[in-house]
Design a protein around this motif. Sequence first.
Motif, PDB file in Angstrom:
ATOM      1  N   ALA A  20      64.876  47.073  55.495  1.00  0.00           N
ATOM      2  CA  ALA A  20      66.087  47.446  54.697  1.00  0.00           C
ATOM      3  C   ALA A  20      66.382  48.771  55.122  1.00  0.00           C
ATOM      4  O   ALA A  20      67.424  49.508  55.139  1.00  0.00           O
ATOM      5  CB  ALA A  20      65.837  47.265  53.033  1.00  0.00           C
ATOM      6  N   SER A  21      65.219  49.608  55.397  1.00  0.00           N
ATOM      7  CA  SER A  21      65.408  51.112  56.152  1.00  0.00           C
ATOM      8  C   SER A  21      65.958  51.123  57.219  1.00  0.00           C
ATOM      9  O   SER A  21      66.901  51.957  57.338  1.00  0.00           O
ATOM     10  CB  SER A  21      64.148  51.601  55.953  1.00  0.00           C
ATOM     11  OG  SER A  21      63.340  51.687  54.878  1.00  0.00           O
ATOM     12  N   PHE A  22      65.594  50.172  58.106  1.00  0.00           N
ATOM     13  CA  PHE A  22      66.185  50.178  59.606  1.00  0.00           C
ATOM     14  C   PHE A  22      67.784  49.934  59.097  1.00  0.00           C
ATOM     15  O   PHE A  22      68.695  50.538  60.008  1.00  0.00           O
ATOM     16  CB  PHE A  22      65.705  48.868  60.306  1.00  0.00           C
ATOM     17  CG  PHE A  22      64.455  49.293  60.861  1.00  0.00           C
ATOM     18  CD1 PHE A  22      63.913  50.481  61.048  1.00  0.00           C
ATOM     19  CD2 PHE A  22      63.563  48.114  61.268  1.00  0.00           C
ATOM     20  CE1 PHE A  22      62.598  50.476  61.692  1.00  0.00           C
ATOM     21  CE2 PHE A  22      62.152  48.365  61.576  1.00  0.00           C
ATOM     22  CZ  PHE A  22      61.764  49.894  61.766  1.00  0.00           C
ATOM     23  N   LEU A  50      73.177  55.569  56.073  1.00  0.00           N
ATOM     24  CA  LEU A  50      73.070  55.419  54.722  1.00  0.00           C
ATOM     25  C   LEU A  50      71.655  55.791  54.192  1.00  0.00           C
ATOM     26  O   LEU A  50      70.652  55.695  55.127  1.00  0.00           O
ATOM     27  CB  LEU A  50      73.466  54.131  54.066  1.00  0.00           C
ATOM     28  CG  LEU A  50      74.916  53.488  54.304  1.00  0.00           C
ATOM     29  CD1 LEU A  50      75.043  52.145  53.947  1.00  0.00           C
ATOM     30  CD2 LEU A  50      75.844  54.637  53.838  1.00  0.00           C
ATOM     31  N   ASN A  51      71.453  56.481  52.944  1.00  0.00           N
ATOM     32  CA  ASN A  51      70.147  56.697  52.724  1.00  0.00           C
ATOM     33  C   ASN A  51      69.715  56.153  51.500  1.00  0.00           C
ATOM     34  O   ASN A  51      68.880  56.498  50.828  1.00  0.00           O
ATOM     35  CB  ASN A  51      69.748  58.258  52.538  1.00  0.00           C
ATOM     36  CG  ASN A  51      70.840  59.211  51.954  1.00  0.00           C
ATOM     37  OD1 ASN A  51      71.427  58.436  51.037  1.00  0.00           O
ATOM     38  ND2 ASN A  51      71.148  60.284  52.186  1.00  0.00           N
ATOM     39  N   THR A  52      70.415  55.069  50.974  1.00  0.00           N
ATOM     40  CA  THR A  52      70.119  54.370  49.744  1.00  0.00           C
ATOM     41  C   THR A  52      70.187  52.723  49.916  1.00  0.00           C
ATOM     42  O   THR A  52      71.075  52.376  50.815  1.00  0.00           O
ATOM     43  CB  THR A  52      70.946  54.577  48.364  1.00  0.00           C
ATOM     44  OG1 THR A  52      72.300  54.162  48.795  1.00  0.00           O
ATOM     45  CG2 THR A  52      70.585  55.793  48.137  1.00  0.00           C
ATOM     46  N   ILE A  67      64.571  57.441  52.621  1.00  0.00           N
ATOM     47  CA  ILE A  67      65.693  56.164  51.876  1.00  0.00           C
ATOM     48  C   ILE A  67      65.235  55.875  50.537  1.00  0.00           C
ATOM     49  O   ILE A  67      64.133  55.519  50.199  1.00  0.00           O
ATOM     50  CB  ILE A  67      65.262  54.850  52.814  1.00  0.00           C
ATOM     51  CG1 ILE A  67      65.481  55.132  54.223  1.00  0.00           C
ATOM     52  CG2 ILE A  67      66.156  53.696  52.247  1.00  0.00           C
ATOM     53  CD1 ILE A  67      66.923  55.192  54.741  1.00  0.00           C
ATOM     54  N   ALA A  68      66.244  55.903  49.751  1.00  0.00           N
ATOM     55  CA  ALA A  68      65.994  55.713  48.332  1.00  0.00           C
ATOM     56  C   ALA A  68      66.098  54.398  47.925  1.00  0.00           C
ATOM     57  O   ALA A  68      67.513  53.924  48.169  1.00  0.00           O
ATOM     58  CB  ALA A  68      66.787  56.836  47.514  1.00  0.00           C
ATOM     59  N   PHE A  69      65.352  53.563  47.170  1.00  0.00           N
ATOM     60  CA  PHE A  69      65.575  52.235  46.799  1.00  0.00           C
ATOM     61  C   PHE A  69      65.961  52.427  45.186  1.00  0.00           C
ATOM     62  O   PHE A  69      65.480  52.845  44.387  1.00  0.00           O
ATOM     63  CB  PHE A  69      64.385  51.391  46.882  1.00  0.00           C
ATOM     64  CG  PHE A  69      64.254  51.075  48.419  1.00  0.00           C
ATOM     65  CD1 PHE A  69      64.373  49.636  49.102  1.00  0.00           C
ATOM     66  CD2 PHE A  69      63.704  51.764  49.185  1.00  0.00           C
ATOM     67  CE1 PHE A  69      64.509  49.536  50.294  1.00  0.00           C
ATOM     68  CE2 PHE A  69      63.600  51.460  50.601  1.00  0.00           C
ATOM     69  CZ  PHE A  69      63.819  50.302  51.045  1.00  0.00           C
ATOM     70  N   GLU A  70      67.200  51.633  44.949  1.00  0.00           N
ATOM     71  CA  GLU A  70      67.668  51.796  43.682  1.00  0.00           C
ATOM     72  C   GLU A  70      67.578  50.289  43.161  1.00  0.00           C
ATOM     73  O   GLU A  70      67.985  49.483  43.716  1.00  0.00           O
ATOM     74  CB  GLU A  70      69.237  52.391  43.597  1.00  0.00           C
ATOM     75  CG  GLU A  70      69.152  53.589  44.102  1.00  0.00           C
ATOM     76  CD  GLU A  70      70.699  54.364  44.181  1.00  0.00           C
ATOM     77  OE1 GLU A  70      71.783  53.495  43.913  1.00  0.00           O
ATOM     78  OE2 GLU A  70      70.854  55.191  44.669  1.00  0.00           O
ATOM     79  N   PHE A  71      67.415  50.425  41.722  1.00  0.00           N
ATOM     80  CA  PHE A  71      67.304  49.062  41.090  1.00  0.00           C
ATOM     81  C   PHE A  71      68.190  49.046  39.715  1.00  0.00           C
ATOM     82  O   PHE A  71      67.780  49.383  38.914  1.00  0.00           O
ATOM     83  CB  PHE A  71      65.814  48.981  40.466  1.00  0.00           C
ATOM     84  CG  PHE A  71      64.769  49.330  41.674  1.00  0.00           C
ATOM     85  CD1 PHE A  71      64.198  47.705  42.319  1.00  0.00           C
ATOM     86  CD2 PHE A  71      64.358  50.413  42.087  1.00  0.00           C
ATOM     87  CE1 PHE A  71      63.378  48.407  43.537  1.00  0.00           C
ATOM     88  CE2 PHE A  71      63.494  50.630  43.028  1.00  0.00           C
ATOM     89  CZ  PHE A  71      63.081  49.508  43.743  1.00  0.00           C
ATOM     90  N   PRO A  72      69.306  48.455  39.998  1.00  0.00           N
ATOM     91  CA  PRO A  72      70.225  48.389  38.881  1.00  0.00           C
ATOM     92  C   PRO A  72      69.510  47.479  37.852  1.00  0.00           C
ATOM     93  O   PRO A  72      69.302  46.664  37.958  1.00  0.00           O
ATOM     94  CB  PRO A  72      71.529  47.984  39.537  1.00  0.00           C
ATOM     95  CG  PRO A  72      71.482  47.782  41.174  1.00  0.00           C
ATOM     96  CD  PRO A  72      69.879  47.864  41.261  1.00  0.00           C
ATOM     97  N   GLU A  73      70.315  47.928  36.747  1.00  0.00           N
ATOM     98  CA  GLU A  73      70.078  46.871  35.626  1.00  0.00           C
ATOM     99  C   GLU A  73      70.509  45.591  35.869  1.00  0.00           C
ATOM    100  O   GLU A  73      72.031  45.491  36.327  1.00  0.00           O
ATOM    101  CB  GLU A  73      70.437  47.492  34.248  1.00  0.00           C
ATOM    102  CG  GLU A  73      69.921  47.035  32.862  1.00  0.00           C
ATOM    103  CD  GLU A  73      70.473  47.778  31.720  1.00  0.00           C
ATOM    104  OE1 GLU A  73      71.653  48.738  31.988  1.00  0.00           O
ATOM    105  OE2 GLU A  73      69.996  47.339  30.636  1.00  0.00           O
ATOM    106  N   ILE A 133      72.320  46.141  50.584  1.00  0.00           N
ATOM    107  CA  ILE A 133      71.706  45.432  49.480  1.00  0.00           C
ATOM    108  C   ILE A 133      70.213  44.751  50.242  1.00  0.00           C
ATOM    109  O   ILE A 133      70.549  43.815  51.019  1.00  0.00           O
ATOM    110  CB  ILE A 133      72.447  44.382  48.909  1.00  0.00           C
ATOM    111  CG1 ILE A 133      73.869  45.264  48.364  1.00  0.00           C
ATOM    112  CG2 ILE A 133      71.863  43.661  47.713  1.00  0.00           C
ATOM    113  CD1 ILE A 133      75.120  44.357  48.065  1.00  0.00           C
ATOM    114  N   ALA A 134      69.226  44.890  49.328  1.00  0.00           N
ATOM    115  CA  ALA A 134      68.085  44.073  49.884  1.00  0.00           C
ATOM    116  C   ALA A 134      68.046  42.951  48.631  1.00  0.00           C
ATOM    117  O   ALA A 134      67.748  43.227  47.565  1.00  0.00           O
ATOM    118  CB  ALA A 134      66.998  44.782  50.003  1.00  0.00           C
TER     119      ALA A 134
END
Length: 270
Positions: free
Chosen positions: A211-213, A220-222, A248-254, A101-102
């Motif tokens: 966060a990618s590092f 992990l890739n997210t 690396i995929a960045f996800e943005f939860p609601e 988590i970032a």
Amino acid sequence: MIIGIDIGSTTTKAVAVKNDGSMIRVKTKGLDALTSASGVLGKITMENNINIEEISGINITGVGAEKISASIFGIPVRKVVEFTAIGMGGRSLSGQDKIIIANIGTGTVIIEVDNEKISHFGGTGVGGGTIMGLSKKMLQVDNFDSIIELASSGDLKNVDLLIEDIADTDIGYLYKEVTAANFGKISDNASREDLALAILNMVYQVIGMLASFAARSRNLNTVIVTGNGSNNPIGKSILAEFNRMFGIAFEFPEYAEYTTAIGAALDFTG
Ligand SMILES: Nc1ncnc2c1ncn2[C@@H]1O[C@H](COP(=O)(O)OP(=O)(O)OP(=O)(O)O)[C@@H](O)[C@H]1O
Ligand SMILES: [Mg+2]
């Protein structure tokens, strides 16, 4: 009902978890810790017709939590470690058990969640507060809508040294439009729009790389992005580049800006 309150460095967030599992959220500008906590509690109860008697406990976290005593208005208060709250909130919002988590708040914290184990991976002082501070001095603007509006017509070429400035072709995975040095080629003609974009670009690139590092080191890739910094359309597109470059995929939860408060509300372990 449990109320989770997150007294952050800049904003205070509260979440009420109802018995049916549904949630109500409110946010206020942070004042001193006690005013913020009691204010947010007043706001969430009054706006939603909640009786104080319905609240069985308040779980408090965030930098201001230590200033709060053992009860507020007679309701018992429990302190939740902020890193734990971010981890629990991020796990719940993402629906995933093994994540990085970032949390982009005033500063940025990186948390690792491995099922039940939540650890503080690291962080950086570069975050929302950095964008705000630099924008005040360099752009004479101190609200995010204006920063984003300015940045949306900015051109990075007038501020950043790009790969194309130093090489004729892409360098490995570094495309020619990628920054080689943030602010490394700042021109006298750089406009406020260009500077606004360069500030956002620097902050989100630093966070994205860090966060990618972290994600890579755990195979992990997210990365799940939380905090108020997750609500930034330009930031999101800068982070999207990390998928193109590093996978690396960045996800943005609601409701990601409420992650820490949600995690505090969900923590019944204390
Ligand atoms: N759209 C946005 N994009 C990026 N940053 C933003 C945005 N809106 C607000 N911010 C910044 O986010 C920060 C507040 O975020 P948040 O409420 O998540 O932090 P906090 O919990 O108060 O701080 P911390 O967790 O670091 O103690 C402020 O610095 C604010 O300037
Ligand atoms: Mg916070």
